[in-house]
Motif scaffolding. Structure first.
Motif, PDB file in Angstrom:
ATOM      1  N   LEU A   1       0.724  -1.082  -0.110  1.00 27.74           N
ATOM      2  CA  LEU A   1       0.039   0.017  -0.010  1.00 27.74           C
ATOM      3  C   LEU A   1       0.978   1.278  -0.041  1.00 27.74           C
ATOM      4  O   LEU A   1       1.889   1.232   0.376  1.00 27.74           O
ATOM      5  CB  LEU A   1      -0.954   0.092   1.325  1.00 27.74           C
ATOM      6  CG  LEU A   1      -1.886  -0.987   1.357  1.00 27.74           C
ATOM      7  CD1 LEU A   1      -2.769  -0.693   2.637  1.00 27.74           C
ATOM      8  CD2 LEU A   1      -3.129  -0.829   0.096  1.00 27.74           C
ATOM      9  N   PRO A   2       0.452   2.229  -0.761  1.00 28.45           N
ATOM     10  CA  PRO A   2      -1.021   2.275  -1.269  1.00 28.45           C
ATOM     11  C   PRO A   2      -0.734   1.786  -2.691  1.00 28.45           C
ATOM     12  O   PRO A   2       0.477   1.606  -3.470  1.00 28.45           O
ATOM     13  CB  PRO A   2      -0.960   4.161  -1.376  1.00 28.45           C
ATOM     14  CG  PRO A   2       0.348   4.435  -1.611  1.00 28.45           C
ATOM     15  CD  PRO A   2       1.093   3.621  -0.271  1.00 28.45           C
ATOM     16  N   THR A   3      -1.938   1.382  -3.264  1.00 31.08           N
ATOM     17  CA  THR A   3      -2.030   0.980  -4.532  1.00 31.08           C
ATOM     18  C   THR A   3      -3.239   1.807  -5.429  1.00 31.08           C
ATOM     19  O   THR A   3      -4.359   1.718  -4.666  1.00 31.08           O
ATOM     20  CB  THR A   3      -2.424  -0.545  -4.673  1.00 31.08           C
ATOM     21  OG1 THR A   3      -1.336  -1.259  -4.201  1.00 31.08           O
ATOM     22  CG2 THR A   3      -2.752  -1.022  -6.028  1.00 31.08           C
ATOM     23  N   THR A   4      -3.201   2.324  -6.301  1.00 37.34           N
ATOM     24  CA  THR A   4      -3.739   3.167  -7.025  1.00 37.34           C
ATOM     25  C   THR A   4      -4.005   2.805  -8.555  1.00 37.34           C
ATOM     26  O   THR A   4      -3.140   2.636  -9.082  1.00 37.34           O
ATOM     27  CB  THR A   4      -3.389   4.512  -6.944  1.00 37.34           C
ATOM     28  OG1 THR A   4      -3.121   5.090  -5.386  1.00 37.34           O
ATOM     29  CG2 THR A   4      -4.276   5.580  -7.562  1.00 37.34           C
ATOM     30  N   MET A   5      -5.337   2.780  -8.965  1.00 38.54           N
ATOM     31  CA  MET A   5      -5.830   2.330 -10.351  1.00 38.54           C
ATOM     32  C   MET A   5      -6.467   3.433 -10.873  1.00 38.54           C
ATOM     33  O   MET A   5      -7.361   4.127 -10.235  1.00 38.54           O
ATOM     34  CB  MET A   5      -6.694   1.169 -10.218  1.00 38.54           C
ATOM     35  CG  MET A   5      -6.236  -0.183  -9.435  1.00 38.54           C
ATOM     36  SD  MET A   5      -7.492  -1.546  -9.329  1.00 38.54           S
ATOM     37  CE  MET A   5      -7.742  -1.647 -11.117  1.00 38.54           C
ATOM     38  N   LEU A   6      -6.138   3.857 -11.958  1.00 37.66           N
ATOM     39  CA  LEU A   6      -6.999   5.003 -12.829  1.00 37.66           C
ATOM     40  C   LEU A   6      -7.835   3.770 -13.827  1.00 37.66           C
ATOM     41  O   LEU A   6      -7.198   3.026 -14.615  1.00 37.66           O
ATOM     42  CB  LEU A   6      -5.841   5.458 -13.682  1.00 37.66           C
ATOM     43  CG  LEU A   6      -6.599   6.687 -14.481  1.00 37.66           C
ATOM     44  CD1 LEU A   6      -7.273   7.628 -13.642  1.00 37.66           C
ATOM     45  CD2 LEU A   6      -5.434   7.358 -15.345  1.00 37.66           C
ATOM     46  N   ILE A   7      -9.169   4.036 -13.716  1.00 38.60           N
ATOM     47  CA  ILE A   7     -10.215   3.490 -14.160  1.00 38.60           C
ATOM     48  C   ILE A   7     -11.146   4.283 -15.061  1.00 38.60           C
ATOM     49  O   ILE A   7     -11.252   5.132 -14.683  1.00 38.60           O
ATOM     50  CB  ILE A   7     -10.949   2.521 -13.348  1.00 38.60           C
ATOM     51  CG1 ILE A   7     -10.066   1.599 -12.287  1.00 38.60           C
ATOM     52  CG2 ILE A   7     -12.104   1.845 -14.201  1.00 38.60           C
ATOM     53  CD1 ILE A   7     -10.906   1.007 -11.432  1.00 38.60           C
ATOM     54  N   ASP A   8     -11.176   4.090 -16.472  1.00 40.16           N
ATOM     55  CA  ASP A   8     -12.013   4.914 -17.375  1.00 40.16           C
ATOM     56  C   ASP A   8     -13.316   4.956 -17.110  1.00 40.16           C
ATOM     57  O   ASP A   8     -13.892   3.966 -16.344  1.00 40.16           O
ATOM     58  CB  ASP A   8     -11.554   4.664 -18.836  1.00 40.16           C
ATOM     59  CG  ASP A   8     -12.318   3.383 -19.443  1.00 40.16           C
ATOM     60  OD1 ASP A   8     -12.891   2.653 -18.659  1.00 40.16           O
ATOM     61  OD2 ASP A   8     -11.910   3.137 -20.532  1.00 40.16           O
ATOM     62  N   ALA A   9     -14.274   5.819 -17.987  1.00 38.12           N
ATOM     63  CA  ALA A   9     -15.553   5.666 -17.597  1.00 38.12           C
ATOM     64  C   ALA A   9     -16.378   4.330 -17.798  1.00 38.12           C
ATOM     65  O   ALA A   9     -17.538   4.235 -17.399  1.00 38.12           O
ATOM     66  CB  ALA A   9     -16.436   6.780 -18.407  1.00 38.12           C
TER      67      ALA A   9
ATOM     68  N   LEU B   1      -1.710  13.884 -16.027  1.00 40.22           N
ATOM     69  CA  LEU B   1      -2.118  12.574 -16.504  1.00 40.22           C
ATOM     70  C   LEU B   1      -3.561  12.500 -16.317  1.00 40.22           C
ATOM     71  O   LEU B   1      -4.150  11.854 -17.358  1.00 40.22           O
ATOM     72  CB  LEU B   1      -1.393  11.794 -15.388  1.00 40.22           C
ATOM     73  CG  LEU B   1      -1.440  10.148 -15.473  1.00 40.22           C
ATOM     74  CD1 LEU B   1      -0.453   9.958 -16.716  1.00 40.22           C
ATOM     75  CD2 LEU B   1      -1.268   9.332 -14.279  1.00 40.22           C
ATOM     76  N   ILE B   2      -4.126  13.151 -15.394  1.00 41.61           N
ATOM     77  CA  ILE B   2      -5.623  13.027 -15.260  1.00 41.61           C
ATOM     78  C   ILE B   2      -6.512  13.730 -16.415  1.00 41.61           C
ATOM     79  O   ILE B   2      -7.286  13.210 -17.000  1.00 41.61           O
ATOM     80  CB  ILE B   2      -6.268  13.370 -13.904  1.00 41.61           C
ATOM     81  CG1 ILE B   2      -5.553  12.764 -12.775  1.00 41.61           C
ATOM     82  CG2 ILE B   2      -7.718  13.424 -13.800  1.00 41.61           C
ATOM     83  CD1 ILE B   2      -6.075  11.338 -12.924  1.00 41.61           C
ATOM     84  N   ARG B   3      -5.901  14.928 -16.881  1.00 39.69           N
ATOM     85  CA  ARG B   3      -6.339  15.722 -17.859  1.00 39.69           C
ATOM     86  C   ARG B   3      -6.407  14.841 -19.233  1.00 39.69           C
ATOM     87  O   ARG B   3      -7.391  14.850 -19.857  1.00 39.69           O
ATOM     88  CB  ARG B   3      -5.956  16.801 -17.958  1.00 39.69           C
ATOM     89  CG  ARG B   3      -6.273  17.817 -16.605  1.00 39.69           C
ATOM     90  CD  ARG B   3      -5.823  19.086 -17.002  1.00 39.69           C
ATOM     91  NE  ARG B   3      -6.294  20.296 -16.148  1.00 39.69           N
ATOM     92  CZ  ARG B   3      -5.231  20.892 -14.972  1.00 39.69           C
ATOM     93  NH1 ARG B   3      -3.880  20.655 -15.187  1.00 39.69           N
ATOM     94  NH2 ARG B   3      -5.613  21.476 -13.990  1.00 39.69           N
ATOM     95  N   ALA B   4      -5.057  14.424 -19.286  1.00 38.54           N
ATOM     96  CA  ALA B   4      -5.096  13.424 -20.631  1.00 38.54           C
ATOM     97  C   ALA B   4      -6.099  12.179 -20.730  1.00 38.54           C
ATOM     98  O   ALA B   4      -6.585  11.740 -21.884  1.00 38.54           O
ATOM     99  CB  ALA B   4      -3.570  13.107 -20.768  1.00 38.54           C
TER     100      ALA B   4
END
Length: 216
Positions: A177-185, A207-210
Motif C-alpha cells: 500500500l498504497p495501490t492506485t488504479m486509474l479506471i476509465d468511464a 495525467l488525469i486531464r490526458a
C-alpha cells in the motif's frame, strides 16, 4: 564444367519458405486484419488512451504504469459513506482514481492530502478520487483520521470485510500500500501506481486531464 542446380532441393526450399510466409500471415494477419483484432474486446477503446498516458508517467507520477492491454477493473464490493454496499460499477460513467489506503500505512497518509486536493480541483461529473480504506478492525479510526487531518473533499469508502485489497492486488500484481488504479468511464483499467504520489501537483493533474481528453 558448371554445376547443375539441384532442382528438387530448390523447389523444396522455395516451398518451405512459402509455407512459412503463409503461416505467418495466417498467424498475424494482414495489417487490416490485425487492426480488426485489436479493436475487439470490452476494453479495446481504452488501449489508445492508455498509450497516450504512458509518456506522461514522469516526475511525481513516474511510477505510474500505463496498461499495455487494458482489462476490466476487478468487480469489488465495499461500503459507502452510509455503510451500505456499493461497487465500482455504481460509479461508472466517470474516470476513477481508485486508491487503497490504511491508517497504519505511513505513505498512504502522506499522500491523502494530495488526493483530497486533486478531488477538490478536478473532481465532478467526469472524474472522482475513490479512496477505499482497507482496515478490518477499529473501524471508527479511519473516518476520524479523515476529520482530524482536514480531508473534506473525498467521500469515505471502507472495506471492513477485507475483500477489496486481495482482489485488486491480485489483479494488478501489487503487494503493498498504497495501490492506485486509474479506471476509465467504462470500467477499464488504464494504469496502476504502486506506491504514493503527489497527485495534486502538475504531473498528476496532467495525467488525469490526458485521460479525460476526448479521443483524437
Amino acid at each position: 564444367m558448371k554445376a547443375t542446380p539441384n532442382i528438387p532441393t530448390v523447389i523444396l526450399a522455395g516451398g518451405a519458405l512459402a509455407a512459412v510466409l503463409v503461416g505467418g500471415l495466417a498467424l498475424y494477419g494482414t495489417g487490416s486484419n490485425l487492426g480488426n483484432l485489436v479493436a475487439t474486446g470490452p476494453c479495446a477503446e481504452a488501449a489508445p488512451v492508455a498509450a497516450r498516458l504512458a509518456p506522461l508517467a514522469r516526475g511525481e507520477v513516474a511510477a505510474f504504469d500505463a496498461s499495455a492491454a487494458p482489462k476490466p477493473a476487478p468487480a469489488v464490493v465495499f461500503k459507502g459513506p452510509d455503510g451500505a454496499p456499493t461497487d465500482l460499477a455504481a460509479l461508472r460513467g466517470k474516470l476513477l482514481l481508485v486508491n487503497l489506503w490504511a491508517t497504519w500505512c505511513a505513505p498512504c497518509k502522506a499522500e491523502m492530502p494530495a488526493l483530497d486536493r486533486l478531488q477538490a480541483e478536478l473532481g465532478g461529473d467526469a472524474f472522482q478520487v475513490v479512496a477505499i480504506n482497507v482496515e478490518t478492525r477499529n473501524l471508527d479510526k479511519p473516518p476520524a483520521w479523515f476529520k482530524a487531518n482536514g480531508i473534506t473533499h473525498l467521500t469515505y469508502y471502507g472495506d471492513p470485510e477485507g475483500k477489496v485489497l486481495p482482489a485488486i492486488q491480485s489483479a494488478v500484481g501489487s503487494t503493498g500500500l498504497p495501490t492506485t488504479m486509474l479506471i476509465d468511464a467504462k470500467g477499464c483499467t488504464l494504469g496502476v501506481m504502486k506506491g504514493p504520489a503527489e497527485w495534486s501537483r502538475e504531473d498528476g493533474k496532467r495525467l488525469i486531464r490526458a485521460a479525460l481528453a476526448p479521443a483524437a
